[in-house]
Structure formats: C-alpha cells, structure tokens
Design an enzyme around this catalytic site. Structure first.
Site, PDB file in Angstrom:
ATOM      1  N   GLY A 231     -16.342 -20.100   4.299  1.00  0.00           N
ATOM      2  CA  GLY A 231     -16.274 -19.351   5.548  1.00  0.00           C
ATOM      3  C   GLY A 231     -17.589 -19.504   6.289  1.00  0.00           C
ATOM      4  O   GLY A 231     -18.660 -19.452   5.685  1.00  0.00           O
ATOM      5  N   LYS A 232     -17.533 -19.705   7.608  1.00  0.00           N
ATOM      6  CA  LYS A 232     -18.746 -20.019   8.358  1.00  0.00           C
ATOM      7  C   LYS A 232     -19.806 -18.929   8.226  1.00  0.00           C
ATOM      8  O   LYS A 232     -20.994 -19.215   8.070  1.00  0.00           O
ATOM      9  CB  LYS A 232     -18.414 -20.257   9.831  1.00  0.00           C
ATOM     10  N   GLY A 233     -19.394 -17.667   8.278  1.00  0.00           N
ATOM     11  CA  GLY A 233     -20.369 -16.587   8.164  1.00  0.00           C
ATOM     12  C   GLY A 233     -21.006 -16.523   6.792  1.00  0.00           C
ATOM     13  O   GLY A 233     -22.229 -16.456   6.657  1.00  0.00           O
TER      14      GLY A 233
ATOM     15  N   GLU B 251     -14.956 -17.184  13.865  1.00  0.00           N
ATOM     16  CA  GLU B 251     -13.894 -16.960  12.888  1.00  0.00           C
ATOM     17  C   GLU B 251     -13.652 -15.465  12.682  1.00  0.00           C
ATOM     18  O   GLU B 251     -12.999 -15.060  11.719  1.00  0.00           O
ATOM     19  CB  GLU B 251     -14.245 -17.637  11.558  1.00  0.00           C
TER      20      GLU B 251
ATOM     21  N   GLY C 140     -23.763 -34.782  13.872  1.00  0.00           N
ATOM     22  CA  GLY C 140     -23.371 -35.433  12.631  1.00  0.00           C
ATOM     23  C   GLY C 140     -24.371 -36.493  12.202  1.00  0.00           C
ATOM     24  O   GLY C 140     -25.579 -36.251  12.122  1.00  0.00           O
TER      25      GLY C 140
ATOM     26  N   GLY D 273     -27.603 -37.038  14.174  1.00  0.00           N
ATOM     27  CA  GLY D 273     -28.663 -36.034  14.212  1.00  0.00           C
ATOM     28  C   GLY D 273     -28.301 -34.814  15.035  1.00  0.00           C
ATOM     29  O   GLY D 273     -27.189 -34.286  14.932  1.00  0.00           O
TER      30      GLY D 273
ATOM     31  N   ASP E  88     -22.984 -25.447   9.232  1.00  0.00           N
ATOM     32  CA  ASP E  88     -23.429 -24.073   8.981  1.00  0.00           C
ATOM     33  C   ASP E  88     -24.831 -24.073   8.383  1.00  0.00           C
ATOM     34  O   ASP E  88     -25.669 -23.230   8.720  1.00  0.00           O
ATOM     35  CB  ASP E  88     -22.460 -23.372   8.021  1.00  0.00           C
TER      36      ASP E  88
ATOM     37  N   GLY F 104     -18.367 -28.924  -1.814  1.00  0.00           N
ATOM     38  CA  GLY F 104     -18.239 -27.498  -1.580  1.00  0.00           C
ATOM     39  C   GLY F 104     -19.179 -27.051  -0.489  1.00  0.00           C
ATOM     40  O   GLY F 104     -20.157 -27.730  -0.158  1.00  0.00           O
TER      41      GLY F 104
ATOM     42  N   SER G   5     -23.188 -26.105  -2.012  1.00  0.00           N
ATOM     43  CA  SER G   5     -24.056 -27.189  -1.537  1.00  0.00           C
ATOM     44  C   SER G   5     -25.279 -26.697  -0.773  1.00  0.00           C
ATOM     45  O   SER G   5     -26.116 -27.513  -0.377  1.00  0.00           O
ATOM     46  CB  SER G   5     -23.249 -28.123  -0.628  1.00  0.00           C
TER      47      SER G   5
END
EC number: 2.7.1.15
Length: 376
Positions: A106-108, A208, A291, A294, A323, A358, A362
């Site tokens: 989840g982004k948060g 989200e 990406g 950069g 994120d 993950g 990560s």
C-alpha cells in the site's frame, strides 16, 4: 466509524515547546520551521548526515539531532498478492503463475516504512480491517520502526489489498481493492483530530484514500505551515482543485502526469510542458519520477533539476520504488538538505528498492543508502 484520530499520541515522539531559531531552520531553499522533539524516554536518536561524499564537503559527517519533527504519512495500507508471470494475460485468456505470495504494501504503508527504516521518526495514519491481512500490515509497520498510535482497525470493512502481476523484467501491473482504505473514515475531522498533522515536519499523502480525507489533512497542514507532498499514484480520477490548492509538491510519474494534464509525456520537453500546466493548476513544485531515466524537480520560475537514476545491480521488482523515492526525498527535505541532495538521496534509496522483491520488504535502511552514495 469515529475511532480514527489524528491528534498527537501519548507516546512515541512528543513536541517540546522550545523552537529552533528561524535562521537555523532555513537551509538550502527549504524554509521549514523545525520544532524540537524528544521521545517518551528522552533518549537521543542521532541520525547520520546525508553528506554524499564527506571528503568533498567542508565538514565531515556529523550526527543529525533526533529532535526533528516527524514525518506524518496519511494513506493506504494493502496486502499485496504477488503473482509472477511470464506475460500479462490477453482478454479472455487464463495463464498460470510461476509463484504467488502475500506481502504487506500500500502506498501509504510503503512510504511510512521507508521513513522508519531511514531512521526518521515516522507516524502512519491509516486504516486496516480486523483480519489476517490487517495483522500482516501492522506487523510489517512495527518492524519498520513506524509509530502506529494513529493506525485504526475497523470492523466494518476488510483490509485493502492489491493483485500485483510481476513480469520477468521487474515491471508490474497492479489492481487495487480499496477496502478499509476507502471507507469508514470520519466525514469531518475535529480540530483536535488534526493535531498530529500540525506538529509534523512534513506530511505525505497519496490517492489510495478518499480525496475528502486528503483535503482536510492538507488544509490543516497548510494552515500550520507544514509542507505537503502529494504522491499522484492511486485512484485514476480527476484531481480536485481544492486538494491541489494545499499541495506544496506534487509527485507523479510520467503516466500519472499524462492523466492529470492530458498532455503527452514521452520526452523531457513534453514532460516540461505538462508540468507548466500543473503550475497553472496552482502547484508550484512538481517532482516527476522517470523510472530508469531518473527524476526531475520542477520549481516554477526556475530551471528544472535533473537527477539520473543510480544503476541497480539487478532489477527484480519495481513495486514500491516510487514510494521509496518520494519518502526518501521527504526525509532528506525535512532534514534541511538541498534540493540536489534530496534528489540524489531518493535516487539511491529507489535503486536499492528495485533489487529486492516486494514493496515493504525492499525498503532500504539509512546505512545502505549512505553506503551507496559514498561509493559513487
């Protein structure tokens, strides 16, 4: 559900009334007012400096005081259901996955764990269900060093989850089910509820969770002079102008920038033109994640700052890299680093992230990021 509260908790990091003098809180084009903080045991939490190469700076690496105001992440928490596939299925087609597993994400939650693993005091404000996925996320946040006083478990909605389709080159496609992230929030937060936002050093938001929550949080932060970074990832829907009005830095990738502006973003020139449209929408600073190309920080009226990607030994999974980048940039920013230092620190963190499968698993620690910076 009225259980969610954003007021300052009774443990973790607590504000002290003494302020750092204003001339010490404005460094490198970063006018953030710093408050002095201590933890509940009044123990120091020294943070290593972000100096990229000590031998080339005027002063050696020195500890950063652990009294910085916290990073507050208000956002989503998902159980990420990973499936490794050779390719995406065509319409009406069924294919087999090589492997499958469920990891916290989840982004948060990703951004909060990144802040915690970078040794910065971090709060996560979000919601999970009273289910196994909620326990999985809670444990991952705790292990990441995140303060969870503002995490709420709701009985009326399941924990949000996502299906992550991971291809051999590390690229992914994701389908999100909002669950508790998109429901059960208070319709209106009280003045007391927003206390933790007002004493933050910086606030991170994503899309989200409901726009209504983001708007209330961003408005409270703006009124308190707290910078707000909005990660543009999440729901594919128009951005409310009211939300953009309270955002200090908008952080999209190329596709999100395209959706926001309706303009092409295939070249840097096109990206620059799309950013001009963002400026016209009221956002003065736009941090674009590119990406493998950069990143670039666009400040209205100034030349853009470009940061090349830092090469990774192997790209295993790009999930969570954006994120990681946004959160690491926020940590460096609230610590008073220059914009160039913030970009470089974030690039190093993202480079380490893509080398591990993950999202939350990560997220790199501070020492690893600094070691990488010192090696290049």
């Amino acid at each position: 559900m009225r259980g969610t509260t954003l007021s300052p908790p009774n443990n973790c990091w607590q504000p002290i009334t003494q302020n750092v003098p204003t001339n010490q809180s404005k460094r490198s084009n970063n006018p953030i007012q710093f408050l002095q903080f201590s933890n509940k045991k009044n123990q120091a939490h020294p943070l290593p400096s972000l100096a990229v190469k000590p031998s080339q700076t005027q002063s050696p690496l020195t500890p950063i005081s652990g009294t910085n105001p916290p990073l507050v992440v208000v956002g989503s928490a998902n159980a990420d259901i990973y499936v490794e596939i050779d390719r995406l299925p065509k319409e009406g087609e069924t294919i087999s996955a090589k492997t499958g597993q469920t990891l916290a994400g989840g982004k948060g939650a990703n951004q909060a764990v990144c802040g915690g693993k970078l040794s910065y005091p971090t709060y996560f404000v979000g919601q999970v269900g009273e289910d196994a996925h909620g326990k999985l996320i809670t444990e991952a946040l705790e292990n990441g060093g995140v303060c969870l006083d503002r995490l709420t478990a709701v009985a009326s909605a399941p924990t949000g989850h996502a299906v992550v389709m991971l291809q051999p080159d590390g690229q992914n496609s994701i389908i999100i089910v909002g669950g508790a992230n998109m429901s059960c929030w208070p319709e209106t937060f009280s003045d007391e509820d927003l206390g933790i936002v007002r004493i933050a050093g910086i606030v991170l938001l994503q899309r989200e969770i409901p726009d209504s929550v983001n708007i209330q949080v961003a408005k409270a932060a703006r009124n308190a002079g707290v910078p707000v970074i909005l990660d543009a990832g999440g729901v594919d829907a128009p951005f409310p102008q009211e939300l953009l009005n309270f955002v200090d830095i908008l952080s999209p990738n190329e596709s999100e920038l395209h959706r926001l502006t309706g303009l092409p973003t295939e070249s840097f020139e096109q990206i620059s033109q799309a950013v001009v449209k963002c400026h016209k929408m009221g956002v003065k600073q736009v941090l674009v994640k590119l990406g493998a190309n950069g990143s670039a920080l666009f400040v209205e009226g100034e030349e853009p700052l470009k940061q090349p990607a830092i090469s990774a030994a192997a790209v295993l999974d790009t999930t969570g890299a954006g994120d990681t980048f946004t959160s690491a940039f926020a940590v460096a920013l609230v610590e008073g680093k220059s914009r160039n230092e913030c970009l470089k620190f974030a690039a190093a963190a993202a480079s380490l992230c893509v080398q591990v499968k993950g999202a939350i698993p990560s997220m790199p620690d501070r020492k690893s990021v600094l070691d990488l910076l010192h090696s290049i």
